[in-house]
Design a protein around this motif. Structure first.
Motif, PDB file in Angstrom:
ATOM      1  N   ARG A  86       0.825  -1.218   0.000  1.00 32.13           N
ATOM      2  CA  ARG A  86       0.000   0.000   0.000  1.00 32.13           C
ATOM      3  C   ARG A  86       0.859   1.268   0.000  1.00 32.13           C
ATOM      4  N   ASN A 141      -5.726  -1.529  12.110  1.00 33.25           N
ATOM      5  CA  ASN A 141      -6.138  -1.267  10.722  1.00 33.25           C
ATOM      6  C   ASN A 141      -7.646  -1.038  10.713  1.00 33.25           C
ATOM      7  N   ASN A 142      -8.190  -0.786   9.538  1.00 37.37           N
ATOM      8  CA  ASN A 142      -9.625  -0.503   9.472  1.00 37.37           C
ATOM      9  C   ASN A 142     -10.437  -1.722   9.898  1.00 37.37           C
ATOM     10  N   ALA A 143      -9.958  -2.905   9.564  1.00 34.68           N
ATOM     11  CA  ALA A 143     -10.661  -4.120   9.999  1.00 34.68           C
ATOM     12  C   ALA A 143     -10.758  -4.139  11.526  1.00 34.68           C
ATOM     13  N   ILE A 167     -19.143  -6.264   1.743  1.00 33.07           N
ATOM     14  CA  ILE A 167     -17.974  -6.349   0.868  1.00 33.07           C
ATOM     15  C   ILE A 167     -16.919  -7.343   1.319  1.00 33.07           C
ATOM     16  N   ILE A 169     -12.896  -7.648   1.239  1.00 32.77           N
ATOM     17  CA  ILE A 169     -11.839  -6.657   1.081  1.00 32.77           C
ATOM     18  C   ILE A 169     -10.578  -7.233   0.449  1.00 32.77           C
ATOM     19  N   LEU A 175     -16.071  -8.418   5.250  1.00 31.35           N
ATOM     20  CA  LEU A 175     -16.409  -7.585   6.405  1.00 31.35           C
ATOM     21  C   LEU A 175     -17.550  -8.180   7.239  1.00 31.35           C
ATOM     22  N   VAL A 214     -21.116   1.188   4.345  1.00 38.29           N
ATOM     23  CA  VAL A 214     -19.772   0.823   3.902  1.00 38.29           C
ATOM     24  C   VAL A 214     -19.543   1.385   2.507  1.00 38.29           C
ATOM     25  N   HIS A 215     -18.434   2.079   2.331  1.00 39.29           N
ATOM     26  CA  HIS A 215     -18.126   2.603   1.005  1.00 39.29           C
ATOM     27  C   HIS A 215     -17.647   1.464   0.111  1.00 39.29           C
ATOM     28  N   SER A 217     -15.408   0.382  -1.910  1.00 38.07           N
ATOM     29  CA  SER A 217     -14.135   0.981  -2.326  1.00 38.07           C
ATOM     30  C   SER A 217     -13.439   0.173  -3.400  1.00 38.07           C
ATOM     31  N   ASP A 277      -3.336   3.603   5.523  1.00 34.78           N
ATOM     32  CA  ASP A 277      -2.319   3.355   4.490  1.00 34.78           C
ATOM     33  C   ASP A 277      -2.894   3.310   3.079  1.00 34.78           C
ATOM     34  N   ALA A 285      -2.943   1.507   9.633  1.00 31.97           N
ATOM     35  CA  ALA A 285      -3.610   1.893  10.876  1.00 31.97           C
ATOM     36  C   ALA A 285      -5.110   1.943  10.610  1.00 31.97           C
TER      37      ALA A 285
HETATM   38  C1  LIG Z   1      -9.647  -1.356   2.679  1.00 34.47           C
HETATM   39  C2  LIG Z   1     -10.980  -1.382   3.326  1.00 34.47           C
HETATM   40  C3  LIG Z   1     -11.182  -2.047   4.546  1.00 34.47           C
HETATM   41  C4  LIG Z   1     -10.069  -2.792   5.222  1.00 34.47           C
HETATM   42  O1  LIG Z   1      -9.133  -1.905   5.718  1.00 34.47           O
HETATM   43  P1  LIG Z   1      -7.745  -2.410   6.358  1.00 34.47           P
HETATM   44  O2  LIG Z   1      -7.089  -1.155   6.817  1.00 34.47           O
HETATM   45  O3  LIG Z   1      -7.016  -3.125   5.280  1.00 34.47           O
HETATM   46  O4  LIG Z   1      -8.102  -3.328   7.476  1.00 34.47           O
HETATM   47  C5  LIG Z   1     -12.424  -2.002   5.115  1.00 34.47           C
HETATM   48  N1  LIG Z   1     -13.430  -1.339   4.528  1.00 34.47           N
HETATM   49  C6  LIG Z   1     -13.291  -0.693   3.361  1.00 34.47           C
HETATM   50  C7  LIG Z   1     -14.450   0.026   2.762  1.00 34.47           C
HETATM   51  C8  LIG Z   1     -12.049  -0.691   2.723  1.00 34.47           C
HETATM   52  O5  LIG Z   1     -11.899  -0.041   1.566  1.00 34.47           O
END
Ligand SMILES: *Cc1c(COP(=O)(O)O)cnc(C)c1O
Length: 427
Positions: A86, A141-143, A167, A169, A175, A214-215, A217, A277, A285
Motif C-alpha cells: 500500500r 487497521n480498518n478491519a 464487501i 476486502i 467484512l 460501507v463505502h 471501495s 495506508d 492503521a
Molecule cells: C480497505 C478497506 C477495509 C479494510 O481496511 P484495512 O485497513 O485493510 O483493514 C475495510 N473497509 C473498506 C471500505 C475498505 O476499503
C-alpha cells in the motif's frame, strides 16, 4: 591424481573469519551469515564452484539487510498497490519512525516525569485534521476499527447494513464475517442494487446495535441502483457508523465520489472508520473519528488493548499528518505533462525503450473506476521478469505485449535507479 575438490572446501570457522564475512556477522547476525556460508560450501561440494571461491561466493550472496523484505520501485501505475505494501511513507514519516525506534516518550511526559497519554501527538494531529470529530482513536487497521466497533456497540445485537454494501476486502476476507465473529448479527436490508430509507427504518428495532454504511471501495454499482445517503440515516435512534475505507480526511477535488471523514461527520455520522495506508498515504492503521462519547466507549473496551498500534505507527502517522504531502498524494496530484517529460527523458537514455501515454489507477485504496492520465517508459515484455528480480526490484505493468513502467507511481528521486535497473536487465 588430484585430490577430490570436495575435501578442500574451507571449514565454517575459517570462512567466518574472513573480514568481509566477520563484518557481515556483526551487521546481519551470525545465524544468517552462517546459513549463507553453508549454502556456499554446499555449492563447492557439489562441484558448482571451486573451493577457493567459496568465500567470494558467500559474500556475493549476502542479503543487504537482515529482513527478507526488499525495496521495490512501483512502476505499476497503481497508486495504492496492496501487494506492494500500500502507501509508501514520506521521508518525514520514515525519519519519525527511526527516531521512535529507540527508547522514546510515547507514554511518558518528559517535563513532569510521569506517565502520559500514549500517542498523544498522533491523536492531536488527527483531531486537528478532522475538527468535526469530538473524539479520535487509532487501532491496527480498518478491519480492527470495525471489529472494535462491533464488539462495543453490537454485542449480541444486530448490525443493519444494505445488501449492496456487504464487501469482501481481499484475500478472502469479508467484512460481514469479520464483524459477525464478535457475536454480532447482520441484518441485511434492501437488495444488491437498490436500498431505500424504509428498508432501514423497517429493520431498526430494540435489537439494533448500529446502522453501518460501507463505502464500496473496490467495486462500482451502476445502472438501476439507489442507495441511502448518510444524512438521511441520522436521527433513527441508533448510532450510524460509516466505513469510508480510503482514509480521505477532507474532500479531494480529483476524487469527487470518494467519501471523506469531515463530510461524513458533518452529515451526521456518529462514527467514521478508515485505513491509514490508503489515500491518506500513511502507515497501516485504523482511524476512528466520532462523537466524544462513542470514541471513549471504544477506547475503554477491554479488547482495545489487543488492537492498539505500536510507537512506530504512531510516529509515522503523526508525521504523515503534519509533514509534507506523502508519496500517495504526490502521485495522485502530479500533472501528466511532467510525467510525459520524464518518460521522454528516460526513454532517450534507454535503447529499445519508447515513451508512451497510458492510464494509471488509484488501486486497492479506493476510487474504483477513476482513471488517471499518465505516461510510461514502454519496454519489450521480456524485460518484466528480469526487472522484478533486479536490485532494486522494479514492478511494471504488462499491456498489449509491452512492459510499461508507469511513472505516476515512480518517485522522481527514483528515476536514476530506474534507468540503471533497466540498463542492467537489457545488457
Ligand atoms: C480497505 C478497506 C477495509 C479494510 O481496511 P484495512 O485497513 O485493510 O483493514 C475495510 N473497509 C473498506 C471500505 C475498505 O476499503
Amino acid at each position: 591424481m588430484s585430490e577430490d575438490p570436495r575435501r578442500q572446501v574451507p571449514r565454517t570457522d575459517v570462512l567466518l573469519a574472513d573480514p568481509r564475512l566477520a563484518e557481515a556477522s556483526r551487521t546481519l547476525g551470525r545465524t544468517l551469515v552462517k546459513s549463507v556460508v553453508a549454502d556456499a560450501q554446499q555449492q563447492a561440494r557439489a562441484g558448482t564452484i571451486a573451493a577457493d571461491q567459496v568465500a567470494d561466493y558467500a559474500v556475493a550472496a549476502l542479503p543487504s539487510s537482515a529482513a527478507s523484505l526488499r525495496p521495490v520501485i512501483n512502476a505499476t501505475g497503481v497508486v495504492v498497490h496492496t501487494n506492494l505494501g500500500r502507501a509508501p511513507l514520506s521521508q518525514a514519516a520514515v525519519d519519525a519512525m527511526v527516531t521512535a525506534a529507540g527508547a522514546t516518550d510515547v507514554e511518558f511526559d518528559l517535563e513532569t516525569g510521569r506517565r502520559a497519554r500514549r500517542g498523544r501527538g498522533a491523536l492531536a494531529a488527527l483531531a486537528a485534521a478532522v475538527p468535526t470529530a469530538g473524539g479520535v482513536h487509532v487501532v491496527n487497521n480498518n478491519a480492527a476499527a470495525l471489529l472494535l466497533t462491533a464488539m462495543t456497540l453490537a454485542p449480541g445485537k444486530e448490525i443493519v447494513v444494505s445488501r449492496g454494501e456487504l464487501i469482501e476486502i481481499g484475500d478472502g476476507f469479508r467484512l460481514p464475517e469479520l464483524m459477525q465473529s464478535t457475536g454480532a448479527r447482520f441484518r441485511e436490508v434492501g437488495t444488491t442494487n437498490r436500498t431505500h430509507l424504509r428498508d432501514y427504518t423497517d429493520a431498526i428495532g430494540a435489537d439494533t446495535g448500529f446502522v453501518l454504511k460501507v463505502h464500496p471501495s473496490n467495486y462500482l454499482l451502476s445502472g438501476f441502483t439507489s442507495a441511502v445517503g448518510v444524512s438521511e440515516l441520522t436521527g433513527l435512534g441508533v448510532p450510524l457508523v460509516v466505513d469510508i475505507g480510503s482514509g480521505l480526511l477532507r474532500p479531494h477535488p480529483l476524487l469527487p465520489d470518494e467519501p471523506d471523514a469531515t463530510t461524513m461527520l458533518r452529515d451526521g455520522a456518529d462514527l467514521v472508520t478508515a485505513s491509514g495506508d490508503k489515500l491518506l498515504g500513511g502507515p497501516q492503521a485504523g482511524l476512528l473519528f466520532g462523537t466524544a462519547e462513542l470514541v471513549e466507549r471504544l477506547r475503554r473496551h477491554p479488547a482495545a488493548r489487543a488492537l492498539r498500534v505500536d510507537k512506530l505507527t504512531l510516529a509515522a502517522l503523526e508525521a504523515t499528518l503534519t509533514g509534507p504531502p506523502p508519496p500517495v498524494v504526490e502521485a495522485l496530484e502530479v500533472d501528466v505533462a511532467s510525467l510525459r517529460e520524464r518518460a521522454k527523458r528516460l526513454a532517450a537514455q534507454l535503447p529499445g525503450a519508447e515513451a508512451a501515454d497510458c492510464v494509471a489507477a488509484v488501486g486497492g485504496g479506493g476510487a474504483p473506476g477513476v482513471e488517471l492520465p499518465s505516461a510510461a517508459v514502454s519496454l519489450p515484455e521480456s524485460c518484466a521478469a528480469p526487472l522484478r528480480m533486479g536490485d532494486p526490484a522494479v514492478v511494471g505493468r504488462l499491456e498489449n505485449g509491452r512492459c510499461l513502467l508507469d511513472l505516476r507511481t515512480v518517485r522522481p528521486g527514483d528515476d536514476d535507479a530506474l534507468v540503471r535497473a533497466v540498463r542492467a536487465c537489457m545488457s
